[in-house]
Design an enzyme around this catalytic site. Structure first.
Site, PDB file in Angstrom:
ATOM      1  N   ARG A   1      -6.217  -1.393   9.076  1.00 56.23           N
ATOM      2  CA  ARG A   1      -6.249  -2.866   9.071  1.00 56.23           C
ATOM      3  C   ARG A   1      -6.478  -3.407  10.485  1.00 56.23           C
ATOM      4  O   ARG A   1      -7.433  -2.996  11.125  1.00 56.23           O
ATOM      5  CB  ARG A   1      -4.988  -3.426   8.417  1.00 56.23           C
ATOM      6  CG  ARG A   1      -4.930  -3.010   6.932  1.00 56.23           C
ATOM      7  CD  ARG A   1      -4.241  -3.998   6.095  1.00 56.23           C
ATOM      8  NE  ARG A   1      -2.810  -3.739   6.073  1.00 56.23           N
ATOM      9  CZ  ARG A   1      -1.967  -4.285   5.228  1.00 56.23           C
ATOM     10  NH1 ARG A   1      -2.393  -5.155   4.338  1.00 56.23           N
ATOM     11  NH2 ARG A   1      -0.705  -3.997   5.246  1.00 56.23           N
TER      12      ARG A   1
ATOM     13  N   ARG B   1       1.053  -5.138  -5.790  1.00 55.30           N
ATOM     14  CA  ARG B   1       1.049  -6.375  -5.016  1.00 55.30           C
ATOM     15  C   ARG B   1       1.395  -7.485  -5.995  1.00 55.30           C
ATOM     16  O   ARG B   1       0.887  -7.518  -7.114  1.00 55.30           O
ATOM     17  CB  ARG B   1      -0.310  -6.557  -4.345  1.00 55.30           C
ATOM     18  CG  ARG B   1      -0.548  -5.439  -3.320  1.00 55.30           C
ATOM     19  CD  ARG B   1      -1.616  -5.754  -2.306  1.00 55.30           C
ATOM     20  NE  ARG B   1      -1.388  -5.002  -1.074  1.00 55.30           N
ATOM     21  CZ  ARG B   1      -1.967  -3.843  -0.774  1.00 55.30           C
ATOM     22  NH1 ARG B   1      -2.797  -3.265  -1.601  1.00 55.30           N
ATOM     23  NH2 ARG B   1      -1.709  -3.252   0.376  1.00 55.30           N
TER      24      ARG B   1
ATOM     25  N   THR C   1       3.719   2.805   5.707  1.00 55.58           N
ATOM     26  CA  THR C   1       2.296   2.452   5.707  1.00 55.58           C
ATOM     27  C   THR C   1       1.560   3.461   6.592  1.00 55.58           C
ATOM     28  O   THR C   1       2.098   3.868   7.624  1.00 55.58           O
ATOM     29  CB  THR C   1       2.043   1.023   6.241  1.00 55.58           C
ATOM     30  OG1 THR C   1       0.657   0.888   6.593  1.00 55.58           O
ATOM     31  CG2 THR C   1       2.880   0.696   7.469  1.00 55.58           C
TER      32      THR C   1
ATOM     33  N   GLY D   1       0.833  -1.206   0.000  1.00 57.98           N
ATOM     34  CA  GLY D   1       0.000   0.000   0.000  1.00 57.98           C
ATOM     35  C   GLY D   1       0.865   1.252   0.000  1.00 57.98           C
ATOM     36  O   GLY D   1       1.860   1.305   0.703  1.00 57.98           O
TER      37      GLY D   1
ATOM     38  N   ASP E   1      -0.845   2.789   8.379  1.00 59.31           N
ATOM     39  CA  ASP E   1      -1.456   2.075   9.512  1.00 59.31           C
ATOM     40  C   ASP E   1      -0.669   2.177  10.816  1.00 59.31           C
ATOM     41  O   ASP E   1      -1.209   1.898  11.880  1.00 59.31           O
ATOM     42  CB  ASP E   1      -1.640   0.591   9.164  1.00 59.31           C
ATOM     43  CG  ASP E   1      -2.471   0.391   7.917  1.00 59.31           C
ATOM     44  OD1 ASP E   1      -3.266   1.284   7.599  1.00 59.31           O
ATOM     45  OD2 ASP E   1      -2.324  -0.651   7.253  1.00 59.31           O
TER      46      ASP E   1
ATOM     47  N   ASP F   1       4.014  -4.230   6.500  1.00 62.98           N
ATOM     48  CA  ASP F   1       4.488  -5.487   7.081  1.00 62.98           C
ATOM     49  C   ASP F   1       4.573  -6.616   6.056  1.00 62.98           C
ATOM     50  O   ASP F   1       5.478  -7.447   6.128  1.00 62.98           O
ATOM     51  CB  ASP F   1       3.661  -5.882   8.314  1.00 62.98           C
ATOM     52  CG  ASP F   1       2.189  -6.044   8.000  1.00 62.98           C
ATOM     53  OD1 ASP F   1       1.761  -5.599   6.919  1.00 62.98           O
ATOM     54  OD2 ASP F   1       1.471  -6.616   8.840  1.00 62.98           O
TER      55      ASP F   1
ATOM     56  N   ASP G   1       1.551   0.136  11.995  1.00 61.81           N
ATOM     57  CA  ASP G   1       1.375  -1.183  12.626  1.00 61.81           C
ATOM     58  C   ASP G   1       2.640  -2.038  12.591  1.00 61.81           C
ATOM     59  O   ASP G   1       2.561  -3.259  12.733  1.00 61.81           O
ATOM     60  CB  ASP G   1       0.222  -1.929  11.933  1.00 61.81           C
ATOM     61  CG  ASP G   1       0.478  -2.140  10.444  1.00 61.81           C
ATOM     62  OD1 ASP G   1       1.462  -1.578   9.915  1.00 61.81           O
ATOM     63  OD2 ASP G   1      -0.304  -2.860   9.811  1.00 61.81           O
TER      64      ASP G   1
HETATM   65  P1  ADP Z   1       2.013  -4.044   2.652  1.00 63.25           P
HETATM   66  O1  ADP Z   1       3.481  -4.082   2.392  1.00 63.25           O
HETATM   67  O2  ADP Z   1       1.463  -2.671   2.519  1.00 63.25           O
HETATM   68  O3  ADP Z   1       1.660  -4.727   3.953  1.00 63.25           O
HETATM   69  P2  ADP Z   1       1.076  -6.380   1.165  1.00 63.25           P
HETATM   70  O4  ADP Z   1       0.807  -7.175   2.399  1.00 63.25           O
HETATM   71  O5  ADP Z   1       0.066  -6.450   0.090  1.00 63.25           O
HETATM   72  O6  ADP Z   1       1.298  -4.834   1.471  1.00 63.25           O
HETATM   73  O7  ADP Z   1       2.478  -6.866   0.589  1.00 63.25           O
HETATM   74  C1  ADP Z   1       3.010  -6.314  -0.600  1.00 63.25           C
HETATM   75  C2  ADP Z   1       3.726  -7.372  -1.394  1.00 63.25           C
HETATM   76  O8  ADP Z   1       4.776  -7.948  -0.587  1.00 63.25           O
HETATM   77  C3  ADP Z   1       2.890  -8.575  -1.798  1.00 63.25           C
HETATM   78  O9  ADP Z   1       2.175  -8.353  -2.973  1.00 63.25           O
HETATM   79  C4  ADP Z   1       3.944  -9.631  -2.024  1.00 63.25           C
HETATM   80  O10 ADP Z   1       4.593  -9.472  -3.252  1.00 63.25           O
HETATM   81  C5  ADP Z   1       4.924  -9.322  -0.890  1.00 63.25           C
HETATM   82  N1  ADP Z   1       4.580 -10.139   0.291  1.00 63.25           N
HETATM   83  C6  ADP Z   1       3.645  -9.886   1.230  1.00 63.25           C
HETATM   84  N2  ADP Z   1       3.588 -10.876   2.150  1.00 63.25           N
HETATM   85  C7  ADP Z   1       4.508 -11.792   1.772  1.00 63.25           C
HETATM   86  C8  ADP Z   1       4.930 -13.065   2.276  1.00 63.25           C
HETATM   87  N3  ADP Z   1       4.389 -13.592   3.381  1.00 63.25           N
HETATM   88  N4  ADP Z   1       5.887 -13.724   1.598  1.00 63.25           N
HETATM   89  C9  ADP Z   1       6.450 -13.192   0.492  1.00 63.25           C
HETATM   90  N5  ADP Z   1       6.098 -12.017  -0.036  1.00 63.25           N
HETATM   91  C10 ADP Z   1       5.145 -11.315   0.577  1.00 63.25           C
END
Ligand code: ADP
Length: 320
Positions: free
Chosen positions: A173, A73, A127, A12, A129, A104, A131
């Site tokens: 979230r 993503r 982020t 995000g 958030d 995260d 968090d």
């Molecule tokens: P944010 O970073 O804002 O929390 P996301 O959770 O959507 O956003 O994560 C962004 C991208 O990071 C995902 O689309 C993916 O490519 C990668 N990612 C997220 N979680 C994992 C995970 N558990 N293992 C590997 N890559 C991850």
């Protein structure tokens, strides 16, 4: 010492990511290190959307929300095969380490890339958030909280005019930081967060009592993780029969020109992260603790859950 690093924004978007990326690029160039910008998150590594950066490539962006690199993503990166492919693509370009700006999820992905492919990683929590465990602050949370306050101020005017109950749903979230911070600074009567239980029967009867005593309006701030504001507003209306309006602020909270706090803090984190990466450190996240920049272990940052400040929550109840 690394000779070439990459900077990426992922997940995000949040206001201030540009200031952080700018700081990484300019710090690297200042140190005489090659720096590449990776577009569109982890997908950009796999799709070869990587560009060698110069000073002017980060001109005129510190004041902009969003991220000039783009973000995305990426499902492929969630698999070990995808991450191995990403490591190979980085090596092709000569990129020896990555500065990852994201939430995260992005940091979790970065941690896996480091563990499996031995790519040096330094993270910056980006982020709205707020968090990420280990840091009091994440880039964009201040701008988002200010955006919410702006909306709350406006909603107060109309709520007071009509003697309404106003229920505002904010992002965050599973974390109640945005709701708590905006709720306290907006003078909310009730702040509903996922970390604390609440009783809608009790809240509704308190609202009815307050109206009988002449209260003109009630402001309820709901963190998205605490439940649907629409449902909560419906229940309050059914139980109190007081005119109730619900506002779900949505993506407006993600945008806008970053506040001074977000610009300065993001710049500080960007510099520290770039210097650490260049000097050969890895598996760190740079954040703030009690006003100072600190580094946190990346694995700890992605495996622990941040706890909401109970003291602030108590204060909100006293002042309501
Ligand atoms: P944010 O970073 O804002 O929390 P996301 O959770 O959507 O956003 O994560 C962004 C991208 O990071 C995902 O689309 C993916 O490519 C990668 N990612 C997220 N979680 C994992 C995970 N558990 N293992 C590997 N890559 C991850």
């Amino acid at each position: 010492m690394l000779n070439c690093i990459g900077v990426i924004t992922s997940g995000g978007d949040s206001p201030g990511m540009n200031a952080a990326a700018r700081a990484v690029v300019r710090t690297a160039l200042f140190e005489g290190i090659e720096v590449w910008g990776i577009q569109n998150g982890y997908r950009g590594i796999l799709d070869d959307e990587m560009f060698k950066m110069e000073r002017k490539d980060v001109s005129d962006i510190i004041q902009r929300g969003g991220t000039f690199l783009g973000t995305a993503r990426c499902r492929r990166f969630m698999t070990p095969e995808g991450r191995a492919e990403a490591a190979a693509k980085l090596k092709e370009k000569g990129i020896e380490g990555l500065c990852v700006i994201g939430g995260d999820g992005s940091l979790r992905g970065a941690s896996l890339l480091s563990a499996e492919q031995h790519i040096p990683i330094v993270g910056i929590p980006g982020t709205i958030d707020n968090d990420v465990w280990g840091s009091d602050y994440t880039i964009g949370c201040d701008t988002a909280a200010n955006t919410i306050i702006d909306a709350i101020n406006k909603l107060r005017d109309t709520a007071s005019a009509h003697r309404r109950v106003v229920v505002v749903e904010v992002m965050g979230r599973k974390c109640g930081w945005l709701a708590l911070t905006a709720g306290i600074s907006g003078g909310a009567e009730y702040i509903l967060v996922p970390e604390e239980e609440f009783d809608l029967d009790q809240i509704s009867s308190e609202i009815s009592e307050a109206y009988k005593k002449g209260k003109r309006y009630i402001l309820v701030v709901v963190a998205e993780g605490a439940g649907s504001a629409v449902e909560i507003g419906k229940t309050i209306h059914e139980k109190t029969e007081i005119d109730t309006r619900v506002t779900v602020l949505g993506h407006i909270q993600r945008g806008g020109t970053p506040t001074i706090i977000d610009r300065v803090k993001a710049s500080q984190l960007g510099e520290k992260a770039a210097l650490a990466l260049i000097s050969g450190l890895t598996d760190l996240v740079f954040g703030f603790h009690k006003g100072s920049v600190v580094s946190i272990n990346l694995h700890d940052a992605v495996t622990n859950k941040k706890i909401l400040d109970k003291e602030l929550f108590r204060l909100a109840k006293v002042l309501a």
